[in-house]
Design a protein around this motif. Structure first.
Motif, PDB file in Angstrom:
ATOM      1  N   LEU A   3       0.833  -1.209   0.000  1.00 50.47           N
ATOM      2  CA  LEU A   3       0.000   0.000   0.000  1.00 50.47           C
ATOM      3  C   LEU A   3       0.862   1.250   0.000  1.00 50.47           C
ATOM      4  N   LEU A   4       1.908   1.247   0.805  1.00 55.34           N
ATOM      5  CA  LEU A   4       2.768   2.413   0.931  1.00 55.34           C
ATOM      6  C   LEU A   4       3.855   2.485  -0.138  1.00 55.34           C
ATOM      7  N   GLY A   5       3.860   1.536  -1.078  1.00 62.41           N
ATOM      8  CA  GLY A   5       4.859   1.541  -2.136  1.00 62.41           C
ATOM      9  C   GLY A   5       6.238   1.123  -1.673  1.00 62.41           C
ATOM     10  N   LYS A   6       6.304   0.322  -0.615  1.00 64.58           N
ATOM     11  CA  LYS A   6       7.584  -0.086  -0.047  1.00 64.58           C
ATOM     12  C   LYS A   6       7.774  -1.599  -0.088  1.00 64.58           C
ATOM     13  N   GLU A   7       7.071  -2.258  -0.995  1.00 64.24           N
ATOM     14  CA  GLU A   7       7.094  -3.715  -1.006  1.00 64.24           C
ATOM     15  C   GLU A   7       8.447  -4.306  -1.384  1.00 64.24           C
ATOM     16  N   GLY A   8       9.310  -3.538  -2.035  1.00 60.31           N
ATOM     17  CA  GLY A   8      10.635  -4.044  -2.376  1.00 60.31           C
ATOM     18  C   GLY A   8      11.647  -3.867  -1.269  1.00 60.31           C
TER      19      GLY A   8
END
Length: 400
Positions: free
Chosen positions: A354-359
């Motif tokens: 959701l926060l664009g930090k999945e990597g």
């Protein structure tokens, strides 16, 4: 660099796979290996424990600790920054290593954590709550006094907007102030005594302007959205997450599925409003009545969203309730039909997505930042989870 190996624990890697015995090796702030029979320069004995990725809370208000009107008007302005430091530390001790502040924290608070001046979860900040005149974020009272939950200041500019042009100006002002995400009220709310959670706020034209401005700066929008029509307006405008989602209807759920919109339920929020009222917080009667009305409706809406497959990320609205009780949300999510594994996924890898930090976050996997929580006993024992947190590591450094 020193290689640290966590040995003998049961690893929940954040993907939803069943927990399994494994070692985790970290070096220079990153996870470098997960497997069996690993070694390192130093060892952390995790026998009898579960290892989790650092948890997320995608909806907090770290500068807010009291809801009562009298308390707010009697507290010195700068006191909120010291409260934020305390609230951040309290949250970190739960194993929550990343939070999204949904209005209140400014760039100075975020930078103080990033620079190590105060311990706490890393922060994504919305800074202000974008509201129309008379909306959920308008602190106007019948006396003529205006007492918002968060008073504007140079780092937290006023976020009242009426019409597309003012929406554009407010969006740009908040982005200039350092907002990582923009938060907008598309409906009324529980804590605002003179509006109705079921009623819509802002037109689709206004919301389109907001989403466009955010997207041009690589930012997303989150929506305080409780009534069905306001939820649908937010989804149609391309807003990334619905916060609360109390009065979801079938059409809203279908739209969220079609657009990939996230739901951050904050199930514990109305529960905490009622607790505060019982404890003598001095809330308006209209606020208490709304909290009583929405509590059961809210849970049923979330059950239907879960059953339909809407994407869920964990959030609590802490600040509305006491900081440090965040993990109560996990058992409430399970009571709405989520499996224990899905609850932890919503609190780790899904929240990171959701926060664009999945990597970078949300999983115990090579290459990810070394945020780890060591928990005694069963990681699925959510009522005991807060008490069972034994160690919290953030970027490879033990924080708790």
């Amino acid at each position: 660099m020193t290689r640290t190996v966590f040995t003998g624990g049961t690893v929940f890697d954040g993907t939803g796979s069943p927990p399994a015995q494994a070692d985790v090796v970290i070096e220079d702030g990153r996870i470098v290996d997960v497997g069996t029979g690993l070694d390192g320069d130093r060892s952390v004995d995790c026998a009898g424990t579960a290892l989790l990725p650092g948890l997320f809370d995608c909806h907090v208000h770290v500068t807010i600790s009291e809801l009562g009107l009298l308390q707010r008007v009697q507290t010195p302005f700068s006191y909120q920054f010291y409260e934020a430091a305390r609230n951040l530390w309290t949250t970190l001790k739960l194993g929550i290593t990343t939070v999204r502040d949904a209005a209140g924290a400014d760039l100075g608070i975020k930078q103080a954590v990033a620079d190590g001046l105060i311990p706490g979860p890393r922060l994504e900040i919305a800074i202000g709550l974008i509201s129309p005149t008379g909306g959920h974020g308008d602190g106007w009272l019948p006396s003529g006094h205006c007492v918002p939950l968060s008073l504007p200041h140079p780092g937290r500019p006023d976020a009242t907007a009426d019409g597309p042009d003012e929406m554009r100006r407010v969006a740009r002002t908040l982005l200039r102030a350092g907002a990582d995400v923009l938060k907008v009220c598309t409906t009324g709310g529980v804590l605002s005594p003179r509006d109705d959670p079921r009623h819509s706020q802002f037109t689709l034209e206004e919301l389109d302007v907001l989403v466009t401005e955010a997207a041009m700066q690589g930012r997303a929008v989150m929506a305080h959205a409780q009534g069905a029509e306001g939820i649908k307006n937010a989804v149609r405008a391309g807003i990334r997450s619905i916060e609360h989602g109390i009065y979801l209807d079938d059409e809203a759920i279908e739209l969220m599925l079609a657009r990939g919109t996230w739901l951050v339920p904050t199930l514990v929020a109305p529960v905490n409003v009622l607790r505060a009222a019982s404890a003598g917080a001095g809330l308006p009667d209209a606020v208490v009545a709304k909290a009583e009305e929405v509590a059961q409706v809210h849970a049923e809406s979330v059950r239907r969203a879960v059953a339909a497959g809407v994407r869920i990320a964990m959030g609590t609205d802490s600040g509305v309730g006491p900081h440090g009780t965040n993990l109560e949300e996990l058992e409430l999510m399970r009571s709405c039909g989520m499996s224990p594994a899905d609850v932890l996924v919503a609190s780790t890898s899904s929240a990171a997505r959701l926060l664009g930090k999945e990597g970078d976050l949300g999983r115990l996997a090579p290459g990810h930042r070394a945020d780890l929580v060591v928990v005694s006993g069963d990681a699925y024992d959510f009522p005991a989870l807060a008490a069972n947190v034994r160690e919290v590591w953030q970027d490879g450094v033990r924080a708790v």
